[in-house]
Design an enzyme around this catalytic site. Structure first.
Site, PDB file in Angstrom:
ATOM      1  N   ILE A 113      -0.018   6.536   4.747  1.00 45.11           N
ATOM      2  CA  ILE A 113       1.077   6.150   5.623  1.00 45.11           C
ATOM      3  C   ILE A 113       2.122   5.336   4.870  1.00 45.11           C
ATOM      4  CG2 ILE A 113       1.675   4.742   7.634  1.00 45.11           C
ATOM      5  CD1 ILE A 113      -0.964   5.570   8.890  1.00 45.11           C
ATOM      6  N   GLY A 130       0.816  -1.207   0.000  1.00 45.14           N
ATOM      7  CA  GLY A 130       0.000   0.000   0.000  1.00 45.14           C
ATOM      8  C   GLY A 130       0.846   1.252   0.000  1.00 45.14           C
ATOM      9  N   ALA A 131       1.923   1.235  -0.786  1.00 44.96           N
ATOM     10  CA  ALA A 131       2.922   2.294  -0.710  1.00 44.96           C
ATOM     11  C   ALA A 131       2.640   3.483  -1.610  1.00 44.96           C
ATOM     12  CB  ALA A 131       4.300   1.721  -1.063  1.00 44.96           C
ATOM     13  N   TYR A 182     -13.601  -3.785   8.980  1.00 45.77           N
ATOM     14  CA  TYR A 182     -12.331  -3.146   9.329  1.00 45.77           C
ATOM     15  C   TYR A 182     -11.883  -3.568  10.718  1.00 45.77           C
ATOM     16  CZ  TYR A 182      -8.891   0.552  10.149  1.00 45.77           C
ATOM     17  OH  TYR A 182      -7.738   1.238  10.439  1.00 45.77           O
TER      18      TYR A 182
END
Length: 300
Positions: free
Chosen positions: A61, A56-57, A181
């Protein structure tokens, strides 16, 4: 009158009240968190010659973590689902970090076929991996590095999740989005302890961390009511750079060498996770179920 009624319903719904209380708590605790937070600027860890993988780069974050690790000389592999977004993030990180040792890998973490394809590519490109942020599918490469870390990004919301093994097969009681989640973060935190136990003596450590309430693009997946509330209270939320600090602490801090199986708060302190995440029997059952569902028990 109708508008006021809708606003009242929004603000005083159970989920909204919970969010307001959490944000008020954060506001009250902000000075304490700031005074106890690890200072990234005073960390001298150099990652030259090290290989790191961040999932998830391409945003939020993950992107902030990747940029800081690249700035410290690491060879960073950006594991992204969207190729175009990943290319854009790679270019931006290269400019900001002045590091050209970046690679982009495409992986859809909801697809085992995609994960296996990515893992094969990754092992060919990088036989030794020293740091893995939020991806535990390539432990063999981590062990070959001799000393490595796995950092799982969890959430304080894991305490509101619950364990139902039937959810792993798509069965069980249907979950609304927020429950998805919460439960996924609980499973991740439980998984952290079990993986740490299984990797004892290998030189690989595994820890999970809560970054805090961070205003990122993940909010686009929430309902409009939550997005509106987060917008209202965004002043009290961390930005992505602040949210990346606890993750970078687990990635870089030398005092954490050998520390494994722990849960860290957003103020970089070891705390106990929810009771469900501390149960070793639950963790082992979930591990065994996952191994069977992913056919990892049939692989070399």
């Amino acid at each position: 009158m109708l508008q006021w009624s809708l606003l009242s319903t929004l603000v005083w719904s159970p989920g909204s009240v919970l969010l307001i209380l959490v944000l008020l708590h954060r506001l009250c605790m902000w000075p304490w968190h700031k005074s106890h937070l690890w200072d990234l600027q005073h960390c001298s860890t150099d990652l030259t010659g090290k290989t790191v993988v961040v999932t998830g780069a391409n945003s939020g974050i993950g992107k902030a973590v990747s940029q800081e690790l690249a700035r410290r000389g690491a060879r960073v592999i950006l594991a992204c689902r969207n190729w175009e977004c990943g290319q854009q993030a790679l270019a931006e990180i290269q400019v900001a970090s002045k590091n050209n040792c970046l690679l982009l890998g495409q992986v859809d973490l909801s697809s085992m076929a995609s994960i296996r394809s990515f893992s094969r590519w990754l092992l060919q490109e990088c036989p030794e991996i020293h740091l893995l942020v939020n991806n535990a599918g390539i432990c063999g490469a981590l062990q070959r590095a001799g000393s490595a870390r796995v950092v799982n990004v969890s959430s304080f919301r894991h305490a509101h999740g619950y364990v139902d093994e039937e959810h792993l097969t798509g069965a069980g009681k249907p979950l609304i989005f927020n429950q998805n989640y919460d439960c996924s973060k609980l499973l991740l935190t439980s998984f952290t302890g079990e993986l740490a136990r299984r990797l004892q003596g290998t030189g690989v450590t595994v820890n999970s961390v809560e970054p805090g309430i961070v205003y990122t693009s993940i909010m686009k997946h929430f309902s409009w009511s939550y997005r509106f509330l987060f917008w209202l209270f965004s002043f009290f939320c961390k930005d992505v750079r602040q949210g990346a600090v606890p993750v970078l602490y687990l990635s870089l801090a030398k005092e954490l060498d050998g520390i494994s199986g722990k849960y860290f708060s957003s103020s970089c302190r070891i705390i106990l996770p929810a009771k469900a995440a501390q149960d070793p029997q639950v963790a082992q059952r979930l591990w065994n179920a996952t191994v069977q569902l992913t056919n990892l028990d049939k692989m070399d």
